[in-house]
Write a protein that holds these residues in place. Structure first.
Motif, PDB file in Angstrom:
ATOM      1  N   ILE A   1       0.828  -1.224   0.000  1.00 34.44           N
ATOM      2  CA  ILE A   1       0.000   0.000   0.000  1.00 34.44           C
ATOM      3  C   ILE A   1       0.859   1.269   0.000  1.00 34.44           C
ATOM      4  CG2 ILE A   1      -1.765   1.292   1.259  1.00 34.44           C
ATOM      5  CD1 ILE A   1      -2.759  -1.434   2.347  1.00 34.44           C
TER       6      ILE A   1
ATOM      7  N   THR B   1      -3.910  -1.197  -3.882  1.00 34.24           N
ATOM      8  CA  THR B   1      -5.139  -0.868  -3.148  1.00 34.24           C
ATOM      9  C   THR B   1      -5.263  -1.633  -1.839  1.00 34.24           C
ATOM     10  OG1 THR B   1      -6.466  -2.598  -4.196  1.00 34.24           O
ATOM     11  CG2 THR B   1      -6.313  -0.484  -5.339  1.00 34.24           C
ATOM     12  N   HIS B   2      -6.016  -1.024  -0.902  1.00 39.18           N
ATOM     13  CA  HIS B   2      -6.313  -1.671   0.376  1.00 39.18           C
ATOM     14  C   HIS B   2      -7.112  -2.950   0.139  1.00 39.18           C
ATOM     15  CE1 HIS B   2      -5.245   2.328   1.850  1.00 39.18           C
ATOM     16  NE2 HIS B   2      -5.126   1.802   3.056  1.00 39.18           N
ATOM     17  N   TYR B   3      -8.055  -2.878  -0.812  1.00 38.25           N
ATOM     18  CA  TYR B   3      -8.945  -4.017  -1.056  1.00 38.25           C
ATOM     19  C   TYR B   3      -8.157  -5.219  -1.576  1.00 38.25           C
ATOM     20  CZ  TYR B   3     -12.910  -6.744  -2.736  1.00 38.25           C
ATOM     21  OH  TYR B   3     -13.811  -7.756  -2.940  1.00 38.25           O
ATOM     22  N   GLU B   4      -7.298  -4.981  -2.571  1.00 38.32           N
ATOM     23  CA  GLU B   4      -6.516  -6.083  -3.145  1.00 38.32           C
ATOM     24  C   GLU B   4      -5.582  -6.686  -2.092  1.00 38.32           C
ATOM     25  OE1 GLU B   4      -3.437  -6.976  -6.878  1.00 38.32           O
ATOM     26  OE2 GLU B   4      -4.079  -4.929  -6.416  1.00 38.32           O
TER      27      GLU B   4
ATOM     28  N   ASP C   1     -11.845   1.985  -4.127  1.00 41.04           N
ATOM     29  CA  ASP C   1     -10.703   1.093  -3.937  1.00 41.04           C
ATOM     30  C   ASP C   1     -11.009  -0.305  -4.472  1.00 41.04           C
ATOM     31  OD1 ASP C   1      -8.095   1.030  -2.977  1.00 41.04           O
ATOM     32  OD2 ASP C   1      -8.681  -0.073  -1.201  1.00 41.04           O
TER      33      ASP C   1
ATOM     34  N   LYS D   1     -11.319  -0.323  -8.279  1.00 38.81           N
ATOM     35  CA  LYS D   1     -10.003  -0.232  -8.909  1.00 38.81           C
ATOM     36  C   LYS D   1      -9.297  -1.582  -8.868  1.00 38.81           C
ATOM     37  CE  LYS D   1      -5.568   2.170  -8.606  1.00 38.81           C
ATOM     38  NZ  LYS D   1      -4.736   3.120  -7.820  1.00 38.81           N
ATOM     39  N   ALA D   2      -9.383  -2.266  -7.706  1.00 37.46           N
ATOM     40  CA  ALA D   2      -8.728  -3.578  -7.561  1.00 37.46           C
ATOM     41  C   ALA D   2      -9.322  -4.591  -8.526  1.00 37.46           C
ATOM     42  CB  ALA D   2      -8.868  -4.067  -6.118  1.00 37.46           C
TER      43      ALA D   2
END
Length: 419
Positions: free
Chosen positions: A353, A359-362, A396, A399-400
Motif C-alpha cells: 500500500i 489498493t487496500h482491497y486487493e 478502492d 479499482k482492484a
C-alpha cells in the motif's frame, strides 16, 4: 499416477521427444499442442543436459537413470472442473513430486493438453541424499508403491478425487489397445458352412497323404475364433458397465445432497428468521470459530504448499506476500508453525500500500485468501469482510477488480501471442 523406470539414455531421449512432441504423436491433436505447458526445461536437449549434470559419474551399468511419471484424472472430472480446480490439481501434483524427490531432482514436467484427457508428464532422477542412484529407495516394493498412490490421492482429496481400489487385480492396458478393441465391438462373430469342414493340417508323400482336422481340432479352431471376436464386445461391455455404475453413483449422490440441502435450507431459514444484518454476521462469525481444527490445519498446509508457485507465477500483492512468507519460513528453519503471520501480513500491507501504491482491497483480499494465519476464517466470513470493505472503500474495490480483470486480459493476450 503411474511410474516407469528408465535405465538407458536412448529410452529417455525417446520418451522426452514424445513429451515435447519433437516426433510424430498420432494420439495428440496438433492444433492444441501449442497449449502444452513445459516446466524446468523447454526441449529434449535442455532436459538431457540437465539430466547429465545431475547424474553421478560413478554408477552401476544397470542403474535406473530416471523415472517417468504420468499423473492424470478421469475425463469426467476434468470436463466439470473449474479453471482454478484444474490449476490446483496441477500445482498439488507438482508439489507431491517435489516433496518426494526434491525440486532439484525434477528434470522436466509437461502439462499435456493436446490429448483426450489432459495429464502431467514428469521425469525425475532417483538420486538419494548421499548422491546415489536408487530407484528402489523411492518406488521399490509393493508397499512403497501402494503408499505413493495413497499419499498422492490424499493431497488431491479436497478436489473431490479419490484413490483407486487397493489390491485391485486390474492390469494396465494402453488407451490405444483398449479402444482398438472397443472399435471392433460392432463385428458379430459368424461361422461359415465351409468352416465346419475339416481343414488339411499337413501333406505328406508329395501330397498323396493328407492329415485333416479331427472333430476336436475343428471345435478348438471355432472356439478360438469366437473368443477373439467376443473380446472387443467384452471390452465395450466393460465401458458400458463402468459408465452405468458412475451414472448410478452420481444420481445417488445428487439425491442425497439434494435432501441434505433441503434440510439445511429449512434449518437456516428457521434460524435466521427475524435476525437483522448484524446478527446474521455475528452468527457467521460464531460458525467460523467452530470450524474443525483438522480442516483448518489442512487449509494452512494447502496455503503453505502454494507459496513457491505464487512467487513464480503471480505479480502484485500476491507475489509480495508469498515472497515475504517464504523468507519468514526460511528464518525459522522451515518450521512454518513458528512464523508470526501477523508480522508477515503487516509487512505486506506496508510494502503493497505505502511503497507500491496498491489498493487496500486487493491487499486485504490477498492476505485473507493466501495467508496461513487467516486459514481459520471460513469462506463466508472472508466474503462478509471483503463486502464490508468494498462498502467502506467502493472506489478502492472497483479499482482492484478492474486491475484484476485487466491483468487477466493481458495474460490471455500474452498466451495468444506465444501461440
Amino acid at each position: 499416477m503411474r511410474a516407469k523406470k528408465l535405465a538407458k539414455m536412448g529410452n529417455i531421449a525417446a520418451a522426452l521427444k514424445h513429451c515435447y512432441r519433437e516426433r510424430e504423436t498420432p494420439n495428440a491433436d496438433q492444433t492444441k499442442t501449442p497449449e502444452n505447458e513445459h516446466y524446468a526445461a523447454k526441449n529434449t536437449n535442455e532436459a538431457l543436459g540437465k539430466m547429465r549434470s545431475l547424474l553421478p559419474k560413478k554408477r552401476r551399468k544397470d542403474a535406473v537413470l530416471a523415472i517417468e511419471y504420468i499423473m492424470t484424472t478421469s475425463p469426467e472430472w476434468w470436463e466439470s472442473a473449474s479453471q482454478n480446480q484444474q490449476t490446483l490439481w496441477r500445482d498439488q501434483s507438482i508439489n507431491w513430486l517435489e516433496q518426494k524427490y526434491g525440486k532439484d531432482r525434477i528434470v522436466t514436467m509437461t502439462m499435456h493438453k493436446d490429448e483426450k484427457t489432459p495429464h502431467l508428464s514428469a521425469f525425475v532422477i532417483p538420486l538419494t541424499k548421499d548422491g546415489r542412484l536408487s530407484a528402489k529407495e523411492f518406488i521399490g516394493g509393493r508397499e512403497k508403491m501402494k503408499n505413493d498412490q495413497s499419499t498422492y490421492a490424499h493431497c488431491l482429496q479436497e478436489l473431490g478425487l479419490e484413490r483407486g481400489i487397493q489390491g485391485s487385480k486390474a492390469k494396465h492396458q494402453s488407451v490405444k489397445q483398449f479402444y482398438a478393441q472397443v472399435e471392433k465391438a460392432g463385428h458379430t462373430p459368424t461361422i461359415q458352412p465351409k468352416e465346419l469342414k475339416p481343414q488339411i493340417l499337413e501333406k505328406r508323400m508329395l501330397g498323396l497323404v493328407r492329415i485333416e482336422e479331427t472333430q476336436t481340432d475343428i471345435a478348438n479352431r471355432l472356439n478360438t475364433k469366437i473368443a477373439k471376436a467376443v473380446q472387443p464386445i467384452a471390452a465395450k461391455a466393460a465401458v458400458s458397465r463402468q459408465e452405468h455404475r458412475r451414472a448410478e453413483q452420481t444420481q445417488k449422490t445428487a439425491h442425497i445432497l439434494q435432501e441434505r440441502l433441503k434440510i439445511a435450507q429449512k434449518n437456516i431459514l428457521t434460524l435466521i428468521n427475524g435476525l437483522d444484518h448484524n446478527e446474521i454476521k455475528q452468527l457467521l462469525i460464531k460458525a467460523n470459530e467452530l470450524r474443525e481444527e483438522k480442516q483448518i490445519n489442512a487449509e494452512k498446509q494447502r496455503r503453505i504448499d502454494r507459496l513457491p508457485y505464487l512467487t513464480e507465477k503471480t505479480v502484485g500483492v500476491v507475489k509480495i506476500f508469498a515472497t515475504k512468507a517464504l523468507n519468514a519460513i526460511k528464518k525459522v528453519s522451515g518450521k512454518w508453525q513458528n512464523v508470526e503471520w501477523e508480522t508477515v501480513e503487516h509487512e505486506t500491507k506496508i510494502e503493497a500500500i505505502k511503497k507500491r501504491g496498491l489498493t487496500h482491497y486487493e491487499t486485504a483480499e490477498t492476505i485473507m485468501t493466501c495467508s496461513p494465519g487467516q486459514a481459520d476464517k471460513s469462506p463466508e466470513f472472508v466474503q462478509i469482510f471483503l463486502d464490508a470493505l468494498a462498502e467502506k472503500l467502493p472506489d478502492d474495490a472497483k479499482k482492484a477488480k478492474h486491475e484484476a480483470m485487466q491483468k487477466t486480459k493481458n495474460q490471455n493476450r500474452d498466451q495468444d501471442f506465444e501461440r
